[in-house]
Motif scaffolding. Structure first.
Motif, PDB file in Angstrom:
ATOM      1  N   ARG A 183      -1.171   6.286  -7.376  1.00 33.88           N
ATOM      2  CA  ARG A 183      -1.369   6.288  -5.929  1.00 33.88           C
ATOM      3  C   ARG A 183      -0.256   7.020  -5.192  1.00 33.88           C
ATOM      4  O   ARG A 183      -0.500   7.725  -4.214  1.00 33.88           O
ATOM      5  CB  ARG A 183      -1.453   4.849  -5.405  1.00 33.88           C
ATOM      6  CG  ARG A 183      -2.735   4.121  -5.774  1.00 33.88           C
ATOM      7  CD  ARG A 183      -2.841   2.786  -5.054  1.00 33.88           C
ATOM      8  NE  ARG A 183      -1.861   1.818  -5.527  1.00 33.88           N
ATOM      9  CZ  ARG A 183      -0.807   1.417  -4.825  1.00 33.88           C
ATOM     10  NH1 ARG A 183      -0.576   1.918  -3.618  1.00 33.88           N
ATOM     11  NH2 ARG A 183       0.039   0.530  -5.325  1.00 33.88           N
ATOM     12  N   LEU A 184       0.976   6.864  -5.678  1.00 34.07           N
ATOM     13  CA  LEU A 184       2.124   7.357  -4.928  1.00 34.07           C
ATOM     14  C   LEU A 184       2.386   8.844  -5.132  1.00 34.07           C
ATOM     15  O   LEU A 184       2.658   9.573  -4.160  1.00 34.07           O
ATOM     16  CB  LEU A 184       3.370   6.559  -5.313  1.00 34.07           C
ATOM     17  CG  LEU A 184       4.671   6.960  -4.612  1.00 34.07           C
ATOM     18  CD1 LEU A 184       4.558   6.741  -3.104  1.00 34.07           C
ATOM     19  CD2 LEU A 184       5.853   6.192  -5.187  1.00 34.07           C
ATOM     20  N   ILE A 185       2.313   9.323  -6.372  1.00 38.88           N
ATOM     21  CA  ILE A 185       2.724  10.693  -6.683  1.00 38.88           C
ATOM     22  C   ILE A 185       2.010  11.738  -5.826  1.00 38.88           C
ATOM     23  O   ILE A 185       2.657  12.623  -5.252  1.00 38.88           O
ATOM     24  CB  ILE A 185       2.523  10.990  -8.178  1.00 38.88           C
ATOM     25  CG1 ILE A 185       3.442  10.106  -9.032  1.00 38.88           C
ATOM     26  CG2 ILE A 185       2.777  12.460  -8.487  1.00 38.88           C
ATOM     27  CD1 ILE A 185       4.911  10.279  -8.754  1.00 38.88           C
ATOM     28  N   PRO A 186       0.672  11.690  -5.686  1.00 40.27           N
ATOM     29  CA  PRO A 186       0.013  12.735  -4.882  1.00 40.27           C
ATOM     30  C   PRO A 186       0.380  12.696  -3.404  1.00 40.27           C
ATOM     31  O   PRO A 186       0.161  13.682  -2.692  1.00 40.27           O
ATOM     32  CB  PRO A 186      -1.484  12.432  -5.078  1.00 40.27           C
ATOM     33  CG  PRO A 186      -1.561  11.592  -6.305  1.00 40.27           C
ATOM     34  CD  PRO A 186      -0.308  10.778  -6.300  1.00 40.27           C
ATOM     35  N   SER A 187       0.938  11.575  -2.933  1.00 46.51           N
ATOM     36  CA  SER A 187       1.227  11.427  -1.506  1.00 46.51           C
ATOM     37  C   SER A 187       2.664  11.778  -1.143  1.00 46.51           C
ATOM     38  O   SER A 187       3.003  11.803   0.043  1.00 46.51           O
ATOM     39  CB  SER A 187       0.941   9.981  -1.066  1.00 46.51           C
ATOM     40  OG  SER A 187      -0.398   9.625  -1.336  1.00 46.51           O
ATOM     41  N   LEU A 188       3.510  12.033  -2.142  1.00 50.71           N
ATOM     42  CA  LEU A 188       4.911  12.313  -1.851  1.00 50.71           C
ATOM     43  C   LEU A 188       5.070  13.671  -1.186  1.00 50.71           C
ATOM     44  O   LEU A 188       4.375  14.626  -1.541  1.00 50.71           O
ATOM     45  CB  LEU A 188       5.737  12.270  -3.141  1.00 50.71           C
ATOM     46  CG  LEU A 188       5.964  10.890  -3.748  1.00 50.71           C
ATOM     47  CD1 LEU A 188       6.642  11.019  -5.099  1.00 50.71           C
ATOM     48  CD2 LEU A 188       6.789  10.009  -2.817  1.00 50.71           C
ATOM     49  N   PRO A 189       5.988  13.788  -0.247  1.00 52.07           N
ATOM     50  CA  PRO A 189       6.200  15.080   0.425  1.00 52.07           C
ATOM     51  C   PRO A 189       6.936  16.056  -0.480  1.00 52.07           C
ATOM     52  O   PRO A 189       7.517  15.681  -1.502  1.00 52.07           O
ATOM     53  CB  PRO A 189       7.052  14.699   1.642  1.00 52.07           C
ATOM     54  CG  PRO A 189       7.778  13.460   1.214  1.00 52.07           C
ATOM     55  CD  PRO A 189       6.833  12.715   0.315  1.00 52.07           C
ATOM     56  N   ASP A 191       0.828  -1.198   0.000  1.00 54.40           N
ATOM     57  CA  ASP A 191       0.000   0.000   0.000  1.00 54.40           C
ATOM     58  C   ASP A 191       0.867   1.254   0.000  1.00 54.40           C
ATOM     59  O   ASP A 191       2.091   1.206   0.153  1.00 54.40           O
ATOM     60  CB  ASP A 191      -0.961  -0.003   1.188  1.00 54.40           C
ATOM     61  CG  ASP A 191      -0.229  -0.095   2.531  1.00 54.40           C
ATOM     62  OD1 ASP A 191       0.909   0.404   2.631  1.00 54.40           O
ATOM     63  OD2 ASP A 191      -0.801  -0.674   3.474  1.00 54.40           O
ATOM     64  N   THR A 192       0.208   2.395  -0.160  1.00 49.63           N
ATOM     65  CA  THR A 192       0.915   3.664  -0.302  1.00 49.63           C
ATOM     66  C   THR A 192       1.685   4.029   0.957  1.00 49.63           C
ATOM     67  O   THR A 192       2.826   4.509   0.887  1.00 49.63           O
ATOM     68  CB  THR A 192      -0.084   4.783  -0.643  1.00 49.63           C
ATOM     69  OG1 THR A 192      -0.806   4.422  -1.827  1.00 49.63           O
ATOM     70  CG2 THR A 192       0.637   6.099  -0.885  1.00 49.63           C
ATOM     71  N   GLN A 193       1.088   3.815   2.117  1.00 49.46           N
ATOM     72  CA  GLN A 193       1.762   4.162   3.362  1.00 49.46           C
ATOM     73  C   GLN A 193       3.043   3.360   3.549  1.00 49.46           C
ATOM     74  O   GLN A 193       4.054   3.879   4.033  1.00 49.46           O
ATOM     75  CB  GLN A 193       0.814   3.938   4.549  1.00 49.46           C
ATOM     76  CG  GLN A 193      -0.336   4.925   4.610  1.00 49.46           C
ATOM     77  CD  GLN A 193       0.165   6.367   4.687  1.00 49.46           C
ATOM     78  OE1 GLN A 193       1.142   6.670   5.379  1.00 49.46           O
ATOM     79  NE2 GLN A 193      -0.509   7.257   3.965  1.00 49.46           N
ATOM     80  N   HIS A 194       3.010   2.099   3.154  1.00 53.09           N
ATOM     81  CA  HIS A 194       4.220   1.279   3.254  1.00 53.09           C
ATOM     82  C   HIS A 194       5.307   1.822   2.327  1.00 53.09           C
ATOM     83  O   HIS A 194       6.491   1.884   2.708  1.00 53.09           O
ATOM     84  CB  HIS A 194       3.904  -0.170   2.902  1.00 53.09           C
ATOM     85  CG  HIS A 194       5.097  -1.076   2.939  1.00 53.09           C
ATOM     86  ND1 HIS A 194       5.628  -1.560   4.119  1.00 53.09           N
ATOM     87  CD2 HIS A 194       5.886  -1.569   1.939  1.00 53.09           C
ATOM     88  CE1 HIS A 194       6.679  -2.315   3.852  1.00 53.09           C
ATOM     89  NE2 HIS A 194       6.855  -2.340   2.533  1.00 53.09           N
ATOM     90  N   LEU A 195       4.923   2.233   1.116  1.00 55.39           N
ATOM     91  CA  LEU A 195       5.899   2.796   0.184  1.00 55.39           C
ATOM     92  C   LEU A 195       6.497   4.084   0.738  1.00 55.39           C
ATOM     93  O   LEU A 195       7.708   4.313   0.640  1.00 55.39           O
ATOM     94  CB  LEU A 195       5.238   3.066  -1.171  1.00 55.39           C
ATOM     95  CG  LEU A 195       4.899   1.858  -2.035  1.00 55.39           C
ATOM     96  CD1 LEU A 195       4.202   2.302  -3.312  1.00 55.39           C
ATOM     97  CD2 LEU A 195       6.153   1.065  -2.365  1.00 55.39           C
ATOM     98  N   LEU A 196       5.659   4.927   1.318  1.00 57.94           N
ATOM     99  CA  LEU A 196       6.154   6.188   1.871  1.00 57.94           C
ATOM    100  C   LEU A 196       7.135   5.944   3.010  1.00 57.94           C
ATOM    101  O   LEU A 196       8.147   6.648   3.140  1.00 57.94           O
ATOM    102  CB  LEU A 196       4.982   7.042   2.349  1.00 57.94           C
ATOM    103  CG  LEU A 196       4.068   7.601   1.253  1.00 57.94           C
ATOM    104  CD1 LEU A 196       2.871   8.309   1.868  1.00 57.94           C
ATOM    105  CD2 LEU A 196       4.832   8.543   0.336  1.00 57.94           C
ATOM    106  N   SER A 197       6.851   4.944   3.832  1.00 52.60           N
ATOM    107  CA  SER A 197       7.779   4.639   4.927  1.00 52.60           C
ATOM    108  C   SER A 197       9.089   4.081   4.392  1.00 52.60           C
ATOM    109  O   SER A 197      10.164   4.350   4.942  1.00 52.60           O
ATOM    110  CB  SER A 197       7.130   3.646   5.895  1.00 52.60           C
ATOM    111  OG  SER A 197       6.861   2.411   5.252  1.00 52.60           O
TER     112      SER A 197
END
Length: 245
Positions: free
Chosen positions: A51-57, A26-32
């Motif tokens: 899924r990932l691009i909008p969540s990147l800092p 999931d996205t949260q796992h990728l971000l971590s």
């Protein structure tokens, strides 16, 4: 890079490469997993990119290896580079820092939730069809025959090419795009379609009419259309072998 790592030369100056498995996470796992990484190459799968691009800092530079169906409408307006499927453009954008937001736009980018430098290195067949249309159009050709096999992939490329060709024609204020279409599913239908598109059958009919009217055999050579200036084929290499200049 790997030679320097083995020799342990300038270890503090060497960038640290990390490979992350994005499959079925999931996205949260990728971000971590990404953590405080500042440069990302990937992901490859389209749904993961979406899924990932909008969540990147803020502050993360991305060269995505695919692109979403719809690019963010407000990305370019806010100073974010949405890169090209052309690898040279994408690489130049990362190398030169194109699209890095200035101080005045940092808060705006943060509110959008978009990364600092975003480049899409999309390998979608639709991108290739668009680039092909632009290449042919910029060469000055205006009356192509577009041949497409009856498969989902080639039909998608065919549709994209024609839509983009109409856009290019509209930019020249032309009301009609002079384009001839041929669709086929086997060698026989390909041969028949090209014959009809080039008006070879009509030429043979005129020859037959003259022979009928004169009641004599006429030395003849069927002629094709003279307005066609390019032939575009969306098909397999085996199918294109049947196309003779």
């Amino acid at each position: 890079y790997y030679t320097d790592v083995e020799k342990r030369q300038d270890e503090p100056l060497l960038p640290r490469l990390r490979f992350i498995d994005t499959n079925e996470v999931d996205t949260q796992h990728l971000l971590s997993e990404i953590g405080d990484t500042k440069f990302i190459i990937g992901p490859l799968l389209k749904d993961t990119v979406e899924r990932l691009i909008p969540s990147l800092p803020l502050g993360v530079n991305v060269l995505a290896l695919n692109r979403p169906d719809e690019l963010p409408d407000n990305a370019s307006a806010k100073g974010v580079t949405t890169g090209s499927s052309n690898p040279a453009i994408a690489d130049d954008a990362l190398a030169s820092g194109t699209g890095l937001a200035g101080d005045d736009t940092q808060n705006e980018l943060h509110s959008l939730g978009l990364p600092t430098s975003l480049n899409y290195y999309g390998l979608a067949p639709e991108d290739e069809a668009k680039q092909l249309a632009e290449f042919i159009f910029n060469k000055g050709y205006r009356a192509p025959i577009v041949i497409a096999a009856q498969s989902s992939l080639y039909q998608r490329m065919d549709d994209t090419f024609k839509k983009h060709w109409r856009i290019l024609n509209n930019q020249e204020n032309k009301q009609r795009a002079n384009i001839t279409s041929v669709s086929f599913n086997d060698s026989n239908s390909l041969r028949e379609g090209i014959t009809q598109a080039l008006d070879v059958a009509q030429s043979n009919e005129r020859i037959n009419q003259i022979e009928y009217m004169t009641n004599d055999e006429v030395y003849n050579m069927p002629r094709s259309r003279r307005d066609i200036d390019a032939i575009v084929a969306f098909a397999s290499p085996q199918d294109t072998e049947l196309l003779n200049p």
